[in-house]
Design an enzyme around this catalytic site. Structure first.
Site, PDB file in Angstrom:
ATOM      1  N   HIS A 205       0.800  -1.232   0.000  1.00  0.00           N
ATOM      2  CA  HIS A 205       0.000   0.000   0.000  1.00  0.00           C
ATOM      3  C   HIS A 205       0.828   1.275   0.000  1.00  0.00           C
ATOM      4  O   HIS A 205       0.289   2.374  -0.082  1.00  0.00           O
ATOM      5  CB  HIS A 205      -0.928   0.043   1.229  1.00  0.00           C
ATOM      6  CG  HIS A 205      -0.217   0.383   2.501  1.00  0.00           C
ATOM      7  ND1 HIS A 205       0.512  -0.528   3.210  1.00  0.00           N
ATOM      8  CD2 HIS A 205      -0.111   1.546   3.188  1.00  0.00           C
ATOM      9  CE1 HIS A 205       1.029   0.039   4.283  1.00  0.00           C
ATOM     10  NE2 HIS A 205       0.672   1.314   4.298  1.00  0.00           N
TER      11      HIS A 205
HETATM   12  C1  UD1 Z   1      -2.178   5.873   5.397  1.00  0.00           C
HETATM   13  C2  UD1 Z   1      -0.913   6.477   5.977  1.00  0.00           C
HETATM   14  C3  UD1 Z   1       0.203   5.442   5.954  1.00  0.00           C
HETATM   15  C4  UD1 Z   1      -0.224   4.155   6.628  1.00  0.00           C
HETATM   16  C5  UD1 Z   1      -1.539   3.663   6.045  1.00  0.00           C
HETATM   17  C6  UD1 Z   1      -2.030   2.494   6.826  1.00  0.00           C
HETATM   18  C7  UD1 Z   1      -0.646   8.893   5.589  1.00  0.00           C
HETATM   19  C8  UD1 Z   1       0.068   9.919   4.806  1.00  0.00           C
HETATM   20  N1  UD1 Z   1      -0.473   7.621   5.199  1.00  0.00           N
HETATM   21  O1  UD1 Z   1      -1.896   5.541   4.051  1.00  0.00           O
HETATM   22  O2  UD1 Z   1       1.330   5.966   6.633  1.00  0.00           O
HETATM   23  O3  UD1 Z   1       0.774   3.189   6.407  1.00  0.00           O
HETATM   24  O4  UD1 Z   1      -2.526   4.712   6.134  1.00  0.00           O
HETATM   25  O5  UD1 Z   1      -2.916   1.700   6.100  1.00  0.00           O
HETATM   26  O6  UD1 Z   1      -1.343   9.205   6.515  1.00  0.00           O
HETATM   27  N2  UD1 Z   1      -9.186   4.484   0.978  1.00  0.00           N
HETATM   28  C9  UD1 Z   1     -10.408   3.872   0.888  1.00  0.00           C
HETATM   29  N3  UD1 Z   1     -11.031   3.515   2.045  1.00  0.00           N
HETATM   30  C10 UD1 Z   1     -10.519   3.750   3.276  1.00  0.00           C
HETATM   31  C11 UD1 Z   1      -9.282   4.385   3.364  1.00  0.00           C
HETATM   32  C12 UD1 Z   1      -8.615   4.752   2.199  1.00  0.00           C
HETATM   33  O7  UD1 Z   1     -10.927   3.629  -0.195  1.00  0.00           O
HETATM   34  O8  UD1 Z   1     -11.142   3.382   4.294  1.00  0.00           O
HETATM   35  C13 UD1 Z   1      -8.490   4.832  -0.278  1.00  0.00           C
HETATM   36  C14 UD1 Z   1      -8.858   6.216  -0.793  1.00  0.00           C
HETATM   37  O9  UD1 Z   1      -8.865   6.153  -2.197  1.00  0.00           O
HETATM   38  C15 UD1 Z   1      -7.689   7.065  -0.335  1.00  0.00           C
HETATM   39  C16 UD1 Z   1      -6.533   6.071  -0.431  1.00  0.00           C
HETATM   40  O10 UD1 Z   1      -7.083   4.821  -0.040  1.00  0.00           O
HETATM   41  O11 UD1 Z   1      -7.498   8.198  -1.131  1.00  0.00           O
HETATM   42  C17 UD1 Z   1      -5.359   6.408   0.461  1.00  0.00           C
HETATM   43  O12 UD1 Z   1      -5.779   6.583   1.814  1.00  0.00           O
HETATM   44  P1  UD1 Z   1      -4.927   7.515   2.795  1.00  0.00           P
HETATM   45  O13 UD1 Z   1      -5.509   7.449   4.145  1.00  0.00           O
HETATM   46  O14 UD1 Z   1      -4.706   8.843   2.189  1.00  0.00           O
HETATM   47  O15 UD1 Z   1      -3.498   6.840   2.775  1.00  0.00           O
HETATM   48  P2  UD1 Z   1      -3.050   5.330   3.008  1.00  0.00           P
HETATM   49  O16 UD1 Z   1      -2.386   4.840   1.786  1.00  0.00           O
HETATM   50  O17 UD1 Z   1      -4.168   4.545   3.575  1.00  0.00           O
HETATM   51  N1  UDP Z   2      -3.436  -5.387   8.873  1.00  0.00           N
HETATM   52  C1  UDP Z   2      -4.705  -5.930   9.033  1.00  0.00           C
HETATM   53  N2  UDP Z   2      -5.390  -6.321   7.917  1.00  0.00           N
HETATM   54  C2  UDP Z   2      -4.882  -6.217   6.656  1.00  0.00           C
HETATM   55  C3  UDP Z   2      -3.579  -5.658   6.515  1.00  0.00           C
HETATM   56  C4  UDP Z   2      -2.896  -5.234   7.645  1.00  0.00           C
HETATM   57  O1  UDP Z   2      -5.186  -6.063  10.152  1.00  0.00           O
HETATM   58  O2  UDP Z   2      -5.573  -6.593   5.698  1.00  0.00           O
HETATM   59  C5  UDP Z   2      -2.705  -4.952  10.067  1.00  0.00           C
HETATM   60  C6  UDP Z   2      -1.326  -5.535  10.207  1.00  0.00           C
HETATM   61  O3  UDP Z   2      -1.386  -6.805  10.829  1.00  0.00           O
HETATM   62  C7  UDP Z   2      -0.618  -4.497  11.038  1.00  0.00           C
HETATM   63  C8  UDP Z   2      -1.255  -3.202  10.592  1.00  0.00           C
HETATM   64  O4  UDP Z   2      -2.482  -3.552   9.963  1.00  0.00           O
HETATM   65  O5  UDP Z   2      -0.899  -4.663  12.417  1.00  0.00           O
HETATM   66  C9  UDP Z   2      -0.351  -2.546   9.598  1.00  0.00           C
HETATM   67  O6  UDP Z   2      -1.025  -1.527   8.953  1.00  0.00           O
HETATM   68  P1  UDP Z   2      -0.659  -1.013   7.508  1.00  0.00           P
HETATM   69  O7  UDP Z   2       0.145  -2.035   6.785  1.00  0.00           O
HETATM   70  O8  UDP Z   2      -1.917  -0.556   6.911  1.00  0.00           O
HETATM   71  O9  UDP Z   2       0.200   0.297   7.835  1.00  0.00           O
HETATM   72  P2  UDP Z   2       1.710   0.572   8.272  1.00  0.00           P
HETATM   73  O10 UDP Z   2       2.050  -0.307   9.403  1.00  0.00           O
HETATM   74  O11 UDP Z   2       2.557   0.354   7.072  1.00  0.00           O
HETATM   75  O12 UDP Z   2       1.675   2.012   8.638  1.00  0.00           O
END
Ligand code: UD1
Ligand code: UDP
Length: 353
Positions: A205
């Protein structure tokens, strides 16, 4: 009684907050009152509610319903609404986790109101300032008053930036979560089908991988051609990008919706190897003694690489496939992330300040 406003918003923050919020409600209920604020950064059922439902995290007292958007828009909206909450609640502390936009928005809103900021998972660095997370964590650390570090590396990073006051080493809060919820696995029903043969668990992601079509294609074709089947719970951002650019998957990859934490623990403990660009998943690979292939050029969790349990391969298809075929993790397993009591250690420090 000290009042803490805690800001969460993204998936890994629900998992981290689960530890401290549970402790506050149980063992520390006479010492702390927590107001849990969800910014709404993550909002899909399987990116948010599933964690609150399954993990007995108290329901957020307030949901700011910010949703998705550009970094500036998202952070700015959060800042405005968090400020309102802080003015109304007038807490002793503001607590934030990790490095997301919800983290920096919370820390900044509190800092400007002179409310002491607690940063859990402080001091982590990738030394890649292009990452939004690196910007968020550096800025947050520099306006935090209590910095809880999972590792000595994190403490050293802060020292190099001149941050020495209010710094505590507690071990990693995610170890607390993994150990605690693993014990409860049997209590939660699951519809997940776990492959019976050797398989790879993959997650993907990170913006640097998903937002570059060439990198995304490389990664997906490496997974498609891997010698083992792959289970890939797909982050919504990655699914959208794959659809936009028409990435083709082979039958080798079992693409599933994001799973709750219990199903993630099931997959992590059953797989033979983890391929990921997630911060949290790299560490969980270590907790469960699984070799980890990290599809990034840097990691904040350098100890996992130094100890021989994790390898950095970026998004190069050949490097990913070579690591899948040849990477063997170390036989030696040092304790890198504490003893699973980070939550208690953090609250014990806060009791005394
Ligand atoms: C965010 C964090 C990242 C973290 C990740 C955990 C920032 C800058 N990034 O990244 O550090 O590792 O969360 O998962 O804060 N979207 C959906 N549904 C949701 C959430 C997101 O469809 O419930 C889609 C939307 O298109 C959105 C995109 O995912 O624009 C990105 O979501 P966003 O929260 O901006 O960043 P993440 O990649 O999730
Ligand atoms: N995780 C989860 N379901 C998923 C993918 C990740 O519960 O489908 C959990 C994972 O076990 C870990 C946390 O989400 O505890 C990590 O989050 P993510 O990879 O979204 O973000 P990051 O740690 O890179 O910020």
């Amino acid at each position: 009684m000290k009042k803490i406003v805690t800001i969460v918003g993204a998936r890994p923050q629900f998992i981290k907050a689960a530890v401290i919020s549970r402790l506050i409600k149980s063992e520390y209920s006479e010492n702390f009152q927590e107001i849990l604020v969800h910014t709404g950064q993550h909002y899909d059922q399987n990116m948010s509610d599933v964690f609150f439902d399954e993990m007995q995290i108290p329901r957020p007292d307030i949901n700011l319903e910010i949703g998705s958007g550009s970094h500036g828009k998202m952070t700015g909206r959060m800042l405005e609404k968090i400020e309102d909450v802080l003015v109304k609640e007038d807490p002793h502390f503001l607590m934030v986790y990790g490095d997301t936009n919800s983290t920096i928005a919370g820390a900044l809103a509190a800092s400007k109101l002179h409310i002491p900021v607690i940063h859990v998972e402080a001091g982590l660095r990738s030394f890649n300032m292009k990452m939004p997370e690196e910007q968020n964590r550096i800025l947050t650390d520099h306006i935090s008053n209590y910095l809880f570090c999972p590792t000595q590396t994190a403490i050293d990073n802060l020292l190099k930036e001149g941050i020495t006051e209010g710094v505590f080493k507690t071990g990693d809060i995610m170890l607390d979560a993994s150990l605690y919820y693993r014990k409860l696995l049997k209590t939660i029903e699951s519809k997940l089908s776990i492959p019976q043969k050797k398989f790879i668990l993959a997650t993907l992601h990170r913006a640097e991988n998903t937002d570059d079509p060439e990198k995304l294609n490389n990664i997906i074709s490496a997974l498609s051609e891997s010698s083992f089947p792959v289970v890939l719970p797909i982050h919504p951002r990655t699914r959208k990008m794959m659809q936009n650019i028409g990435v083709k998957l082979s039958g080798n990859v079992n693409l599933i919706d994001p799973v709750g934490f219990f199903d993630m623990l099931r997959l992590e403990t059953a797989c033979s190897m983890i391929v990921t660009d997630s911060g949290g998943v790299q560490k969980e690979a270590y907790f469960f003694k699984k070799p980890c292939i990290t599809m990034r050029e840097q990691t904040e969790w350098v100890e996992t690489v130094e100890s021989g349990w994790n390898i950095l391969v970026g998004s190069d298809k050949d490097k990913i496939l070579d690591a899948i075929n040849n990477f063997k993790s170390s036989e030696i397993y040092p304790e890198l992330y504490g003893n699973g009591n980070a939550g208690q250690e953090i609250l014990d420090v806060l009791l005394k300040v």
